[in-house]
Motif scaffolding. Structure first.
Motif, short mmCIF file in Angstrom:
data_model
loop_
_atom_site.label_atom_id
_atom_site.label_comp_id
_atom_site.label_asym_id
_atom_site.label_seq_id
_atom_site.Cartn_x
_atom_site.Cartn_y
_atom_site.Cartn_z
N THR A 1 0.82 -1.21 0.00
CA THR A 1 0.00 0.00 0.00
C THR A 1 0.85 1.27 0.00
OG1 THR A 1 -0.17 -0.07 2.43
CG2 THR A 1 -1.94 -1.11 1.16
N THR A 2 2.12 1.15 0.40
CA THR A 2 2.99 2.34 0.39
C THR A 2 3.25 2.83 -1.03
OG1 THR A 2 4.95 0.90 0.40
CG2 THR A 2 4.13 1.66 2.52
N LEU A 3 3.02 1.98 -2.03
CA LEU A 3 3.27 2.38 -3.42
C LEU A 3 2.27 3.42 -3.90
CD1 LEU A 3 4.13 -1.08 -5.05
CD2 LEU A 3 5.71 0.72 -4.34
N VAL A 4 1.13 3.55 -3.25
CA VAL A 4 0.15 4.53 -3.72
C VAL A 4 0.63 5.96 -3.48
CG1 VAL A 4 -1.76 2.92 -3.36
CG2 VAL A 4 -1.18 4.57 -1.56
N SER A 5 1.72 6.13 -2.74
CA SER A 5 2.26 7.48 -2.53
C SER A 5 2.73 8.11 -3.84
CB SER A 5 3.41 7.45 -1.53
OG SER A 5 4.50 6.70 -2.03
N ILE A 6 3.02 7.28 -4.85
CA ILE A 6 3.51 7.83 -6.11
C ILE A 6 2.41 8.53 -6.90
CG2 ILE A 6 5.31 6.08 -6.31
CD1 ILE A 6 3.58 4.71 -8.39
N ILE A 7 1.15 8.32 -6.51
CA ILE A 7 0.05 9.00 -7.20
C ILE A 7 -0.59 10.03 -6.25
CG2 ILE A 7 -0.43 7.24 -8.91
CD1 ILE A 7 -2.61 6.12 -7.14
N ALA A 8 0.23 10.60 -5.38
CA ALA A 8 -0.14 11.75 -4.55
C ALA A 8 -1.23 11.43 -3.53
CB ALA A 8 -0.58 12.92 -5.42
N ILE A 9 -1.28 10.18 -3.06
CA ILE A 9 -2.21 9.84 -1.98
C ILE A 9 -1.46 9.98 -0.65
CG2 ILE A 9 -3.55 7.98 -0.94
CD1 ILE A 9 -4.17 7.00 -3.74
N GLN A 10 -2.06 10.68 0.28
CA GLN A 10 -1.41 11.00 1.55
C GLN A 10 -1.46 9.80 2.49
OE1 GLN A 10 -0.04 14.00 1.90
NE2 GLN A 10 0.74 13.71 3.97
N GLU A 11 -0.50 8.87 2.28
CA GLU A 11 -0.41 7.72 3.17
C GLU A 11 0.83 7.87 4.05
OE1 GLU A 11 2.27 5.17 2.20
OE2 GLU A 11 2.74 7.10 1.33
N VAL A 12 1.24 6.80 4.73
CA VAL A 12 2.21 6.97 5.81
C VAL A 12 3.60 7.34 5.30
CG1 VAL A 12 2.82 4.50 5.93
CG2 VAL A 12 3.01 5.94 7.97
N VAL A 13 4.05 6.78 4.19
CA VAL A 13 5.39 7.11 3.70
C VAL A 13 5.45 8.56 3.23
CG1 VAL A 13 7.10 6.60 1.93
CG2 VAL A 13 5.97 4.73 3.13
N ARG A 14 4.44 8.98 2.50
CA ARG A 14 4.39 10.38 2.06
C ARG A 14 4.30 11.31 3.26
NH1 ARG A 14 3.28 12.42 -2.99
NH2 ARG A 14 2.53 14.58 -3.07
N SER A 15 3.51 10.93 4.26
CA SER A 15 3.41 11.75 5.47
C SER A 15 4.74 11.79 6.22
CB SER A 15 2.31 11.19 6.39
OG SER A 15 1.05 11.26 5.76
N GLY A 16 5.48 10.67 6.19
CA GLY A 16 6.79 10.64 6.83
C GLY A 16 7.76 11.61 6.18
N ARG A 17 7.72 11.69 4.86
CA ARG A 17 8.60 12.65 4.16
C ARG A 17 8.21 14.09 4.51
NH1 ARG A 17 8.08 8.98 -0.40
NH2 ARG A 17 6.56 10.39 -1.36
N ILE A 18 6.90 14.33 4.60
CA ILE A 18 6.44 15.67 4.97
C ILE A 18 6.89 16.01 6.39
CG2 ILE A 18 4.38 17.05 5.47
CD1 ILE A 18 3.00 15.57 3.18
N LEU A 19 6.74 15.06 7.30
CA LEU A 19 7.14 15.29 8.69
C LEU A 19 8.63 15.58 8.78
CD1 LEU A 19 6.66 15.23 11.74
CD2 LEU A 19 6.95 12.75 11.67
N SER A 20 9.43 14.83 8.06
CA SER A 20 10.88 15.03 8.11
C SER A 20 11.27 16.40 7.56
CB SER A 20 11.59 13.93 7.31
OG SER A 20 12.98 14.12 7.32
N GLY A 21 10.52 16.87 6.54
CA GLY A 21 10.85 18.16 5.93
C GLY A 21 10.36 19.35 6.71
N THR A 22 9.34 19.18 7.55
CA THR A 22 8.75 20.32 8.25
C THR A 22 9.11 20.39 9.72
OG1 THR A 22 6.73 19.03 8.66
CG2 THR A 22 6.77 20.41 6.69
N ALA A 23 9.51 19.27 10.33
CA ALA A 23 9.87 19.30 11.76
C ALA A 23 11.07 20.21 11.97
CB ALA A 23 10.17 17.89 12.24
N GLY A 24 10.99 21.08 12.95
CA GLY A 24 12.09 21.99 13.24
C GLY A 24 12.11 23.22 12.36
#
Length: 259
Positions: free
Chosen positions: A175-198
């Motif tokens: 299911t993590t592969l659906v991130s490639i079509i811009a669905i906000q799942e856990v891997v995509r959210s993890g990248r967002i969290l890493s980029g915005t924290a701090g």
């Protein structure tokens, strides 16, 4: 490698809510893949040549295509009317990710691939039964449908449990592969969290969230769920074995007359 971000603000809750999206997608795809895979397995065992060939074509095509390729193709080629129709008419209680216009492409790709794999699992389970089982049912006057429904499938499905659960675990990870079509799942959210924290300009705090530590936490979430599925599979297998086990009769003791 820092994990301080885990208990800072609502970072862990943010990831957990995104992981729930993956689980919901996996649950929907699991049900549909099982519903399609079993009829495909029965079709592949049919004595009618066109039916058998159609099932084998489905299995051979979708089982051998890369899943990421199918998801991308469906996202690009699915009719706009279908995608926009879902986005406009999806039930309001669903999370935003499941009301995305691309979610149908992601779920359809998962179902096509996993139904083909599960069809082979089911077919192998059915063929693993002794032919005498079906022959005995036929001797009792059962039709082919009754043989499959009352004799073959109840026994075959128990044998298929470990392999079926193993494939469902794989589906959950896919299911993590659906991130490639811009669905906000856990891997995509993890990248967002890493980029915005701090980053104070994006609403983050003073604590950094390194991408590696974020992905480790995401991986532990998948491990927890998949281990639970594995334990459930083992328990079902043990219960099936206990239900079909027979207690051997005690050996008879011959009485001897005294000399």
């Amino acid at each position: 490698m820092s994990f301080e971000w885990v208990w800072t603000d609502n970072n862990l809750r943010f990831l957990a809510e995104a992981f729930l999206i993956n689980f919901e997608i996996a649950l929907i795809a699991m049900v549909l893949a099982l519903a399609v895979g079993l009829p495909l397995a029965l079709m592949s065992l049919s004595t009618i040549a066109p039916v058998r060939l159609a099932a084998k074509l489905w299995v051979d095509v979708f089982r051998n295509l890369p899943l990421i390729l199918m998801i991308l193709f469906l996202a690009l080629q699915m009719p706009e009317s279908l995608k926009s129709g879902w986005q406009d008419n999806a039930p309001g209680f669903l999370p935003d990710a499941l009301r995305s216009q691309f979610i149908l492409a992601g779920i359809t790709g998962l179902v096509l691939y996993n139904s083909a794999v599960l069809a082979e699992v089911f077919r192998a389970g059915i063929l693993s039964l002794a032919k005498g089982q079906q022959e005995a049912a036929a001797a009792l006057g059962m039709t082919y449908g009754q043989q499959m429904r009352l004799v073959v499938l109840p026994q075959g499905l128990r044998r298929m449990v470990p392999a079926t659960v193993s494939q469902l675990i794989t589906l959950n990870k896919d299911t993590t592969l659906v991130s490639i079509i811009a669905i906000q799942e856990v891997v995509r959210s993890g990248r967002i969290l890493s980029g915005t924290a701090g980053n104070p300009f994006s609403g983050g705090g003073d604590v950094q969230a390194p991408i590696l530590s974020v992905m480790i936490v995401i991986g532990l979430m998948f491990v927890a769920v998949n281990l639970t599925l594995s334990r459930l599979s083992r328990r079902l297998e043990e219960r099936g074995a206990e239900r079909t086990a027979t207690t051997p009769a005690a050996p008879a003791v011959a009485e001897t007359a005294p000399a």
